[in-house]
Design a protein around this motif. Structure first.
Motif, PDB file in Angstrom:
ATOM      1  N   LEU A 107       0.868  -1.159   0.000  1.00 41.67           N
ATOM      2  CA  LEU A 107       0.000   0.000   0.000  1.00 41.67           C
ATOM      3  C   LEU A 107       0.913   1.219   0.000  1.00 41.67           C
ATOM      4  O   LEU A 107       1.708   1.406   0.907  1.00 41.67           O
ATOM      5  CB  LEU A 107      -0.907   0.005   1.234  1.00 41.67           C
ATOM      6  N   GLU A 108       0.790   2.029  -1.022  1.00 36.82           N
ATOM      7  CA  GLU A 108       1.716   3.132  -1.256  1.00 36.82           C
ATOM      8  C   GLU A 108       1.947   4.012  -0.034  1.00 36.82           C
ATOM      9  O   GLU A 108       3.061   4.409   0.258  1.00 36.82           O
ATOM     10  CB  GLU A 108       1.206   3.971  -2.420  1.00 36.82           C
ATOM     11  N   LYS A 109       0.900   4.330   0.722  1.00 37.02           N
ATOM     12  CA  LYS A 109       1.026   5.251   1.853  1.00 37.02           C
ATOM     13  C   LYS A 109       1.606   4.584   3.095  1.00 37.02           C
ATOM     14  O   LYS A 109       2.019   5.262   4.020  1.00 37.02           O
ATOM     15  CB  LYS A 109      -0.344   5.838   2.200  1.00 37.02           C
ATOM     16  N   THR A 110       1.624   3.260   3.144  1.00 37.23           N
ATOM     17  CA  THR A 110       1.980   2.551   4.364  1.00 37.23           C
ATOM     18  C   THR A 110       3.252   1.715   4.254  1.00 37.23           C
ATOM     19  O   THR A 110       4.000   1.609   5.204  1.00 37.23           O
ATOM     20  CB  THR A 110       0.817   1.616   4.772  1.00 37.23           C
ATOM     21  N   THR A 111       3.483   1.115   3.108  1.00 34.19           N
ATOM     22  CA  THR A 111       4.592   0.172   2.975  1.00 34.19           C
ATOM     23  C   THR A 111       5.712   0.738   2.110  1.00 34.19           C
ATOM     24  O   THR A 111       5.520   1.679   1.346  1.00 34.19           O
ATOM     25  CB  THR A 111       4.117  -1.149   2.337  1.00 34.19           C
ATOM     26  N   VAL A 112       6.858   0.119   2.237  1.00 32.02           N
ATOM     27  CA  VAL A 112       7.981   0.445   1.369  1.00 32.02           C
ATOM     28  C   VAL A 112       7.875  -0.439   0.132  1.00 32.02           C
ATOM     29  O   VAL A 112       7.171  -1.448   0.133  1.00 32.02           O
ATOM     30  CB  VAL A 112       9.340   0.194   2.082  1.00 32.02           C
ATOM     31  N   LEU A 113       8.564  -0.064  -0.918  1.00 31.08           N
ATOM     32  CA  LEU A 113       8.589  -0.917  -2.100  1.00 31.08           C
ATOM     33  C   LEU A 113       9.359  -2.185  -1.777  1.00 31.08           C
ATOM     34  O   LEU A 113      10.439  -2.128  -1.190  1.00 31.08           O
ATOM     35  CB  LEU A 113       9.272  -0.200  -3.269  1.00 31.08           C
ATOM     36  N   GLY A 114       8.807  -3.317  -2.176  1.00 32.24           N
ATOM     37  CA  GLY A 114       9.474  -4.584  -1.945  1.00 32.24           C
ATOM     38  C   GLY A 114      10.500  -4.856  -3.029  1.00 32.24           C
ATOM     39  O   GLY A 114      10.572  -4.144  -4.036  1.00 32.24           O
ATOM     40  N   PRO A 115      11.300  -5.891  -2.871  1.00 34.96           N
ATOM     41  CA  PRO A 115      12.345  -6.202  -3.849  1.00 34.96           C
ATOM     42  C   PRO A 115      11.801  -6.488  -5.248  1.00 34.96           C
ATOM     43  O   PRO A 115      12.416  -6.102  -6.238  1.00 34.96           O
ATOM     44  CB  PRO A 115      13.060  -7.412  -3.265  1.00 34.96           C
ATOM     45  N   CYS A 116      10.644  -7.130  -5.341  1.00 35.27           N
ATOM     46  CA  CYS A 116      10.071  -7.422  -6.660  1.00 35.27           C
ATOM     47  C   CYS A 116       9.646  -6.143  -7.363  1.00 35.27           C
ATOM     48  O   CYS A 116       9.905  -5.969  -8.556  1.00 35.27           O
ATOM     49  CB  CYS A 116       8.876  -8.368  -6.528  1.00 35.27           C
ATOM     50  N   ALA A 117       8.999  -5.232  -6.634  1.00 39.56           N
ATOM     51  CA  ALA A 117       8.566  -3.966  -7.225  1.00 39.56           C
ATOM     52  C   ALA A 117       9.770  -3.136  -7.652  1.00 39.56           C
ATOM     53  O   ALA A 117       9.780  -2.555  -8.740  1.00 39.56           O
ATOM     54  CB  ALA A 117       7.714  -3.183  -6.237  1.00 39.56           C
ATOM     55  N   LYS A 118      10.806  -3.089  -6.828  1.00 36.56           N
ATOM     56  CA  LYS A 118      12.015  -2.328  -7.172  1.00 36.56           C
ATOM     57  C   LYS A 118      12.672  -2.887  -8.438  1.00 36.56           C
ATOM     58  O   LYS A 118      13.092  -2.133  -9.309  1.00 36.56           O
ATOM     59  CB  LYS A 118      12.998  -2.352  -6.016  1.00 36.56           C
ATOM     60  N   LYS A 119      12.750  -4.207  -8.516  1.00 33.42           N
ATOM     61  CA  LYS A 119      13.359  -4.847  -9.690  1.00 33.42           C
ATOM     62  C   LYS A 119      12.536  -4.546 -10.945  1.00 33.42           C
ATOM     63  O   LYS A 119      13.076  -4.226 -11.996  1.00 33.42           O
ATOM     64  CB  LYS A 119      13.456  -6.352  -9.452  1.00 33.42           C
ATOM     65  N   TYR A 120      11.205  -4.644 -10.830  1.00 33.35           N
ATOM     66  CA  TYR A 120      10.314  -4.376 -11.959  1.00 33.35           C
ATOM     67  C   TYR A 120      10.455  -2.934 -12.432  1.00 33.35           C
ATOM     68  O   TYR A 120      10.605  -2.664 -13.618  1.00 33.35           O
ATOM     69  CB  TYR A 120       8.868  -4.676 -11.568  1.00 33.35           C
ATOM     70  N   ILE A 121      10.428  -1.993 -11.509  1.00 28.72           N
ATOM     71  CA  ILE A 121      10.533  -0.579 -11.857  1.00 28.72           C
ATOM     72  C   ILE A 121      11.877  -0.292 -12.512  1.00 28.72           C
ATOM     73  O   ILE A 121      11.955   0.415 -13.515  1.00 28.72           O
ATOM     74  CB  ILE A 121      10.306   0.303 -10.612  1.00 28.72           C
ATOM     75  N   SER A 122      12.930  -0.870 -11.991  1.00 32.84           N
ATOM     76  CA  SER A 122      14.263  -0.683 -12.558  1.00 32.84           C
ATOM     77  C   SER A 122      14.325  -1.198 -13.997  1.00 32.84           C
ATOM     78  O   SER A 122      14.853  -0.532 -14.887  1.00 32.84           O
ATOM     79  CB  SER A 122      15.293  -1.410 -11.694  1.00 32.84           C
ATOM     80  N   LYS A 123      13.755  -2.386 -14.214  1.00 29.30           N
ATOM     81  CA  LYS A 123      13.740  -2.960 -15.564  1.00 29.30           C
ATOM     82  C   LYS A 123      12.941  -2.104 -16.533  1.00 29.30           C
ATOM     83  O   LYS A 123      13.331  -1.897 -17.672  1.00 29.30           O
ATOM     84  CB  LYS A 123      13.150  -4.372 -15.526  1.00 29.30           C
ATOM     85  N   MET A 124      11.788  -1.627 -16.075  1.00 31.75           N
ATOM     86  CA  MET A 124      10.949  -0.802 -16.943  1.00 31.75           C
ATOM     87  C   MET A 124      11.642   0.520 -17.269  1.00 31.75           C
ATOM     88  O   MET A 124      11.544   1.012 -18.387  1.00 31.75           O
ATOM     89  CB  MET A 124       9.590  -0.538 -16.288  1.00 31.75           C
TER      90      MET A 124
END
Length: 119
Positions: free
Chosen positions: A76-93
């Motif tokens: 949840l954007e307001k509550t959690t940090v980006l997880g490793p999968c989301a970071k990897k996906y964003i980096s690739k994109m």
């Protein structure tokens, strides 16, 4: 071993995820007898929620014996940090953004990206 799904982007895929005990949109735990609804983050902190569908050849569920079929990372954007999968996906994109075969994704401009980059 690892298996990558070759998604056909001409089709629509729908995945349903529901629970009687978690409201994913409000990030709350609910319907537990005798307990009022509470924030999911009060239990798991700021980490994302990770779920997997897998099988194992061992009764003890050792990582070396697990064959994953699906792995999902929810946050949840307001509550959690980006997880490793989301970071990897964003980096690739972001790397592929310049490629003529990849459409730009405006959702990669996350408002809290800087806040989470140090985690």
């Amino acid at each position: 071993g690892d298996y990558v799904v070759d998604w056909n982007i001409d089709h629509t895929y729908t995945f349903g995820l529901w629970s009687a005990y978690i409201d994913y949109l409000k990030w709350k735990i609910l319907n537990i007898p005798g307990v009022r609804p509470i924030a999911l983050s009060s239990v798991i902190g700021s980490q994302p929620l990770n779920m997997a569908v897998y099988s194992t050849s061992s009764q003890k569920h050792y990582q070396c014996d697990i064959e994953k079929y699906v792995s999902i990372e929810l946050s949840l954007e307001k509550t959690t940090v980006l997880g490793p999968c989301a970071k990897k996906y964003i980096s690739k994109m972001k790397e592929n953004r310049e490629s003529p075969n990849v459409a730009p994704l405006s959702s990669l401009e996350l408002p809290n990206e800087g806040k989470n980059s140090h985690h």
